[in-house]
Design a protein around this motif. Structure first.
Motif, PDB file in Angstrom:
ATOM      1  N   GLN A 261      71.126  43.323   8.186  1.00 43.36           N
ATOM      2  CA  GLN A 261      70.003  42.808   7.397  1.00 43.36           C
ATOM      3  C   GLN A 261      70.393  41.518   6.689  1.00 43.36           C
ATOM      4  O   GLN A 261      69.629  40.554   6.658  1.00 43.36           O
ATOM      5  CB  GLN A 261      69.563  43.858   6.370  1.00 43.36           C
ATOM      6  N   PHE A 262      71.592  41.530   6.097  1.00 43.72           N
ATOM      7  CA  PHE A 262      72.071  40.334   5.398  1.00 43.72           C
ATOM      8  C   PHE A 262      72.117  39.133   6.343  1.00 43.72           C
ATOM      9  O   PHE A 262      71.618  38.046   6.012  1.00 43.72           O
ATOM     10  CB  PHE A 262      73.463  40.586   4.819  1.00 43.72           C
ATOM     11  N   HIS A 263      72.721  39.301   7.503  1.00 49.61           N
ATOM     12  CA  HIS A 263      72.895  38.158   8.403  1.00 49.61           C
ATOM     13  C   HIS A 263      71.552  37.649   8.932  1.00 49.61           C
ATOM     14  O   HIS A 263      71.374  36.427   9.075  1.00 49.61           O
ATOM     15  CB  HIS A 263      73.835  38.529   9.541  1.00 49.61           C
ATOM     16  N   LEU A 264      70.617  38.527   9.191  1.00 43.83           N
ATOM     17  CA  LEU A 264      69.309  38.071   9.653  1.00 43.83           C
ATOM     18  C   LEU A 264      68.571  37.310   8.548  1.00 43.83           C
ATOM     19  O   LEU A 264      67.898  36.300   8.814  1.00 43.83           O
ATOM     20  CB  LEU A 264      68.485  39.254  10.149  1.00 43.83           C
ATOM     21  N   LYS A 265      68.703  37.774   7.303  1.00 41.45           N
ATOM     22  CA  LYS A 265      68.112  37.031   6.183  1.00 41.45           C
ATOM     23  C   LYS A 265      68.781  35.666   6.040  1.00 41.45           C
ATOM     24  O   LYS A 265      68.109  34.645   5.859  1.00 41.45           O
ATOM     25  CB  LYS A 265      68.274  37.829   4.881  1.00 41.45           C
ATOM     26  N   LEU A 266      70.108  35.669   6.105  1.00 40.16           N
ATOM     27  CA  LEU A 266      70.850  34.412   5.991  1.00 40.16           C
ATOM     28  C   LEU A 266      70.414  33.424   7.068  1.00 40.16           C
ATOM     29  O   LEU A 266      70.133  32.254   6.771  1.00 40.16           O
ATOM     30  CB  LEU A 266      72.350  34.702   6.118  1.00 40.16           C
ATOM     31  N   LEU A 267      70.351  33.876   8.299  1.00 45.48           N
ATOM     32  CA  LEU A 267      70.011  32.987   9.412  1.00 45.48           C
ATOM     33  C   LEU A 267      68.612  32.404   9.259  1.00 45.48           C
ATOM     34  O   LEU A 267      68.363  31.270   9.655  1.00 45.48           O
ATOM     35  CB  LEU A 267      70.140  33.744  10.732  1.00 45.48           C
ATOM     36  N   SER A 268      67.717  33.177   8.665  1.00 44.99           N
ATOM     37  CA  SER A 268      66.346  32.687   8.477  1.00 44.99           C
ATOM     38  C   SER A 268      66.244  31.685   7.328  1.00 44.99           C
ATOM     39  O   SER A 268      65.229  30.990   7.206  1.00 44.99           O
ATOM     40  CB  SER A 268      65.403  33.862   8.209  1.00 44.99           C
ATOM     41  N   ARG A 269      67.296  31.604   6.484  1.00 44.07           N
ATOM     42  CA  ARG A 269      67.235  30.762   5.283  1.00 44.07           C
ATOM     43  C   ARG A 269      68.171  29.549   5.338  1.00 44.07           C
ATOM     44  O   ARG A 269      68.234  28.795   4.368  1.00 44.07           O
ATOM     45  CB  ARG A 269      67.602  31.608   4.060  1.00 44.07           C
ATOM     46  N   LEU A 270      68.892  29.374   6.414  1.00 48.47           N
ATOM     47  CA  LEU A 270      69.841  28.275   6.476  1.00 48.47           C
ATOM     48  C   LEU A 270      69.144  26.955   6.202  1.00 48.47           C
ATOM     49  O   LEU A 270      68.036  26.706   6.674  1.00 48.47           O
ATOM     50  CB  LEU A 270      70.533  28.241   7.841  1.00 48.47           C
ATOM     51  N   SER A 271      69.817  26.094   5.440  1.00 45.95           N
ATOM     52  CA  SER A 271      69.237  24.807   5.067  1.00 45.95           C
ATOM     53  C   SER A 271      69.373  23.818   6.215  1.00 45.95           C
ATOM     54  O   SER A 271      69.952  24.124   7.269  1.00 45.95           O
ATOM     55  CB  SER A 271      69.945  24.264   3.823  1.00 45.95           C
ATOM     56  N   ASP A 272      68.858  22.606   6.007  1.00 45.02           N
ATOM     57  CA  ASP A 272      68.960  21.588   7.044  1.00 45.02           C
ATOM     58  C   ASP A 272      70.384  21.080   7.222  1.00 45.02           C
ATOM     59  O   ASP A 272      70.673  20.361   8.184  1.00 45.02           O
ATOM     60  CB  ASP A 272      68.012  20.414   6.741  1.00 45.02           C
ATOM     61  N   LYS A 273      71.297  21.468   6.313  1.00 50.63           N
ATOM     62  CA  LYS A 273      72.702  21.100   6.455  1.00 50.63           C
ATOM     63  C   LYS A 273      73.546  22.266   6.952  1.00 50.63           C
ATOM     64  O   LYS A 273      74.777  22.199   6.955  1.00 50.63           O
ATOM     65  CB  LYS A 273      73.247  20.592   5.118  1.00 50.63           C
ATOM     66  N   GLN A 274      72.876  23.339   7.367  1.00 45.96           N
ATOM     67  CA  GLN A 274      73.547  24.525   7.889  1.00 45.96           C
ATOM     68  C   GLN A 274      72.839  24.953   9.171  1.00 45.96           C
ATOM     69  O   GLN A 274      71.605  24.891   9.244  1.00 45.96           O
ATOM     70  CB  GLN A 274      73.485  25.687   6.887  1.00 45.96           C
TER      71      GLN A 274
END
Length: 396
Positions: A261-274
């Motif tokens: 769950q954490f990684h899917l949330k993270l991947l959906s929120r990555l900034s334009d520099k990530q």
């Protein structure tokens, strides 16, 4: 979700004098959720890690584990007189009742739940502060923390042995004794230079496994390297495949349900520099290796990998896959480091074979409680059985 306790936190802000007049505000969860743009702007002006100390990583971590572990958010924003955000101390607190009738209050940095519960690992932990005000921000946060009641402050996988600027400031302001509780080693490869000298520095066995065996993989087996471009379902399937490889090799998944769950949330929120670099090795339509990397700024972080150990006795697919990823980092002018992070392999510290810069990740415990300081002091003089008993009693 648990927030700020009125009986614990004293006030919402304080003004600190010194070389810079700074105000420290205690921010609630709504403010945390809305802070992503200001956080990203500050992170770009700081020396903090661009992935692990970013809003997408830490907010996703808090959203995943904060409530379920009963943690209390202690997110401190540091502002100049004109309300400009110049520092962030991303923390929470956790109270532990002990069998001896006392309660230990620990302040932690977001991203790890050291001695609380397993979560994903957050490295290069520290303050997020405008680079020229780093010392002032640390002093302001330390002065604020001095007004609160706590026994220990834990900085896991910190950037410096003493806990960085905040650790030094707390040691002086709160008479907190720094104790290094553990230390891990990682390896980071400098990819800003040409690849040839680095290749020449590798041992022959590593060079063969990481690069020379490509001929066997590509020409004889028909293997290929593919990067995942689609999001959503494809990312979920990728993490599932990663887990399947780990279950086969380690008899347990690398990411449990909450970590997924954490990684899917993270991947959906990555900034334009990530952005995610999720790649796989494929032979005859069959995925035989997956590599989960994220690029943040000019650094690529190798988060996880999984592979089929039995494809071919002459191939070490994990090392081969890393060879492809590291070469790509050397070829990309926007990348200057490929970070293998902390941790060892199944049998050996294989990362050292890639001949990068070794990085130390100490977990620093700043001990303020006189009782706990005494317990730590006496531990070093006692036999192992008594040390284990003290550790259990005080949850050290």
């Amino acid at each position: 979700m648990a927030g700020c306790c009125e009986d614990y936190f004293k006030g919402g802000e304080t003004v600190i004098g010194g070389s810079a007049a700074l105000r420290v505000d205690l921010l609630d969860e709504d403010a945390f959720a809305a802070l992503h743009c200001d956080w990203a702007d500050l992170l770009a002006k700081s020396n903090a890690d661009p992935l692990f100390m970013s809003w997408p990583w830490l907010y996703s971590w808090w959203e995943t584990w904060g409530e379920s572990l009963g943690l209390e958010l202690m997110l401190l924003g540091v502002y100049q007189a004109d309300d400009q955000l110049v520092g962030i101390a991303p923390m929470y607190r956790h109270r532990i009742p002990l069998s001896v009738g006392m309660t230990v209050t620990r302040v932690h940095f977001l991203g790890n739940a050291w001695r609380v519960s397993p979560t994903v690992r957050t490295e290069y932990v520290g303050l997020v502060a405008k680079s020229e005000l780093e010392s002032d921000v640390a002093l302001a946060v330390a002065a604020y923390l001095k007004t609160l009641t706590w026994d220990e402050l834990v900085i896991p996988d910190s950037q410096e042995e003493a806990g960085g600027a905040l650790g030094r400031a707390l040691a002086e302001a709160c008479r907190a004794t720094p104790v290094v509780r553990s230390e891990s080693m990682g390896v980071c490869i400098d990819t800003a230079l040409p690849i040839e000298p680095w290749l020449a520095s590798l041992g022959p066995n590593t060079r063969r496994k990481a690069f020379n065996r490509r001929c066997l993989f590509e020409k004889k087996l028909g293997g290929s390297l593919q990067y995942l471009e689609n999001k959503g379902v494809s990312q979920t399937a990728f993490l599932d495949q990663l887990n399947r490889f780990h279950v086969k090799r380690w008899e347990k998944p690398c990411f449990d349900d909450k970590a997924c769950q954490f990684h899917l949330k993270l991947l959906s929120r990555l900034s334009d520099k990530q952005h995610a670099l999720m790649s796989r090795l494929v032979v005859n339509g069959q995925v035989v290796s997956v590599l989960y990397d994220i690029q943040a700024g000019a650094r690529v972080y190798n988060l996880q990998s999984g592979y089929d150990e039995n494809l071919n006795p002459k191939l070490s697919l994990g090392t081969l896959h890393l060879g492809y990823a590291i070469e790509q980092a050397f070829q990309d002018p926007g990348i200057n480091q490929y970070d293998l992070l902390a941790g060892s392999g199944k049998n050996t510290f294989y990362k050292a074979r890639f001949n990068g810069r070794q990085v130390s990740f100490p977990t620093v415990d700043l001990v303020r409680s006189p009782v706990l300081r005494t317990a730590y002091r006496f531990r070093s003089w006692l036999p192992g059985g008594l040390v284990s008993r003290i550790n259990r009693v005080f949850r050290l």
